[in-house]
Design a protein around this motif. Structure first.
Motif, PDB file in Angstrom:
ATOM      1  N   SER A   5       0.837  -1.206   0.000  1.00 22.11           N
ATOM      2  CA  SER A   5       0.000   0.000   0.000  1.00 22.11           C
ATOM      3  C   SER A   5       0.865   1.247   0.000  1.00 22.11           C
ATOM      4  CB  SER A   5      -0.921  -0.003   1.213  1.00 22.11           C
ATOM      5  OG  SER A   5      -1.802  -1.112   1.181  1.00 22.11           O
ATOM      6  N   ALA A   6       1.998   1.191   0.711  1.00 24.83           N
ATOM      7  CA  ALA A   6       2.915   2.332   0.735  1.00 24.83           C
ATOM      8  C   ALA A   6       3.491   2.596  -0.651  1.00 24.83           C
ATOM      9  CB  ALA A   6       4.033   2.077   1.737  1.00 24.83           C
ATOM     10  N   LEU A   7       3.808   1.524  -1.380  1.00 27.27           N
ATOM     11  CA  LEU A   7       4.315   1.692  -2.745  1.00 27.27           C
ATOM     12  C   LEU A   7       3.243   2.269  -3.657  1.00 27.27           C
ATOM     13  CD1 LEU A   7       6.413  -1.581  -3.202  1.00 27.27           C
ATOM     14  CD2 LEU A   7       7.266   0.741  -2.873  1.00 27.27           C
ATOM     15  N   GLN A   8       2.000   1.833  -3.474  1.00 32.80           N
ATOM     16  CA  GLN A   8       0.907   2.410  -4.259  1.00 32.80           C
ATOM     17  C   GLN A   8       0.768   3.906  -3.979  1.00 32.80           C
ATOM     18  OE1 GLN A   8      -2.389  -0.266  -3.109  1.00 32.80           O
ATOM     19  NE2 GLN A   8      -2.608  -0.758  -5.291  1.00 32.80           N
ATOM     20  N   ALA A   9       0.887   4.280  -2.678  1.00 40.12           N
ATOM     21  CA  ALA A   9       0.802   5.693  -2.316  1.00 40.12           C
ATOM     22  C   ALA A   9       1.935   6.482  -2.957  1.00 40.12           C
ATOM     23  CB  ALA A   9       0.841   5.838  -0.793  1.00 40.12           C
ATOM     24  N   PHE A  10       3.129   5.896  -2.963  1.00 42.22           N
ATOM     25  CA  PHE A  10       4.282   6.563  -3.582  1.00 42.22           C
ATOM     26  C   PHE A  10       4.053   6.782  -5.078  1.00 42.22           C
ATOM     27  CE2 PHE A  10       8.037   5.569  -6.198  1.00 42.22           C
ATOM     28  CZ  PHE A  10       8.751   6.751  -6.010  1.00 42.22           C
ATOM     29  N   VAL A  11       3.572   5.755  -5.790  1.00 38.23           N
ATOM     30  CA  VAL A  11       3.360   5.865  -7.235  1.00 38.23           C
ATOM     31  C   VAL A  11       2.317   6.928  -7.542  1.00 38.23           C
ATOM     32  CG1 VAL A  11       2.503   4.661  -9.280  1.00 38.23           C
ATOM     33  CG2 VAL A  11       4.106   3.518  -7.742  1.00 38.23           C
ATOM     34  N   ARG A  12       1.217   6.952  -6.791  1.00 36.97           N
ATOM     35  CA  ARG A  12       0.173   7.942  -7.048  1.00 36.97           C
ATOM     36  C   ARG A  12       0.677   9.355  -6.763  1.00 36.97           C
ATOM     37  NH1 ARG A  12      -1.400   4.601  -9.619  1.00 36.97           N
ATOM     38  NH2 ARG A  12      -3.390   3.474  -9.599  1.00 36.97           N
TER      39      ARG A  12
END
Length: 336
Positions: A5-12
């Protein structure tokens, strides 16, 4: 927030250039996005964003992580799409490499497309085996075993080598040879290795034939060419038996000296082990194993066709008795 989820937040956040817009996309607060990215930075010991009161921009390390995350998310999406495809008919593009094999491979692919019309087939044909990974193929069919941890394989066919020639050739030569030793006096058609140029030896069962030099009437680097040469009455060819099954059945070729060769090989479908096997790839491999290559014994040619070809050869030579024996009744094909 877990690592994924943290990686998804970073990408967005990287795509929107904003923690606020990224949070709105993911139904999170901007502070939650900021905290997730701060934890990523602390864990890896790098700064991912340059921040100011108006905007955020990626650092060099942040750009590298963004590219890696995009590849990872793309692979995950591909896997999910592949699973979704299992609910319907296999579809999409499939790139394959096949040996020529006297037109047998092309015929098989045509039958495959009739069964799976939603698959877009991109086929390459070559006598020399193609590189699976470097060539960018989904699957390659080749003879022999595979010793590469990067690849997976499945046996899709077996074959034996057969000596074949046309009835007209035998009529010109006053009948077929009785023993392997008789081949010394016959025109022989040889296959050469596409890479090295060396001639493939004929694997005789008799040790006495190991040092015998056969005539070299013609040489080709493709099995398909040898079959055409043999049909034209140029001489005797040594080819995989399933490549000439149709020719044996219609009488254009005659199999001779059954049992004098000892070679038995296999054909395998090979694909990258790191790639999740798509429904279209599984369908193709299952099709080859179920409907594809098969080998036969000496007696698998049609009796009526064989008799007609014998009568034609004897008439050409002006004989009243057969120049060679009529084969026994046909046996069934051995399934794979």
């Amino acid at each position: 927030m877990d690592s994924f989820s943290a990686l998804q937040a970073f990408v967005r956040a990287a795509e929107f250039h904003s923690f606020t817009d990224a949070g709105r996309e993911l139904c999170l607060s901007s502070s939650a996005i900021g905290k997730a990215i701060s934890r990523l930075e602390e864990r890896h010991g790098v700064r991912l964003f340059n921040r100011n009161t108006r905007s955020i921009t990626l650092t060099h390390e942040g750009q590298l992580l963004l590219e890696s995350c995009r590849r990872i998310f793309s692979e995950i999406e591909n896997v999910e799409n592949e699973f979704a495809e299992t609910k319907g008919a296999p579809k999409g593009k499939l790139r394959v490499s096949m040996p020529l094999l006297g037109g047998v491979a092309a015929s098989l692919l045509a039958r495959f497309l009739k069964e799976y019309p939603d698959i877009e087939l991109d086929a390459d044909f070559a006598e020399r085996p193609a590189e699976v990974i470097d060539g960018g193929y989904d699957v390659v069919v080749r003879a022999g075993d595979v010793d590469d941890s990067r690849l997976m394989s499945r046996r899709v066919g077996s074959y034996r080598l057969a000596l074949v020639c046309s009835p007209e050739y035998l009529a010109q030569r006053a009948g077929e040879p009785d023993r392997a030793e008789d081949l010394i006096n016959h025109a022989c058609l040889h296959l050469k290795d596409a890479a090295t140029g060396k001639l493939h030896p004929w694997p005789f069962a008799s040790p006495e034939m190991s040092d015998v030099c056969l005539q070299v009437t013609a040489v080709a680097n493709a099995t398909e060419a040898l079959i055409v040469f043999a049909e034209s009455g140029m001489g005797i060819a040594c080819v995989p038996d399933f490549t000439v099954h149709r020719h044996l059945a219609d009488g254009s070729l005659r199999r001779i000296l059954c049992g004098c060769l000892e070679h038995q090989g296999s054909l395998r479908a090979i694909w990258p082990s790191s790639r999740f096997p798509s429904p279209r790839l599984r369908a193709f491999i299952d099709f080859l194993a179920r409907r594809g290559f098969a080998y036969s014994d000496c007696a698998t040619i049609d009796q009526g066709s064989a008799k007609r070809s014998l009568e034609a050869a004897n008439a050409t030579a002006g004989r009243t008795k057969p120049a060679y024996p009529i084969p026994p009744k046909p046996a069934s094909l051995l399934s794979l």
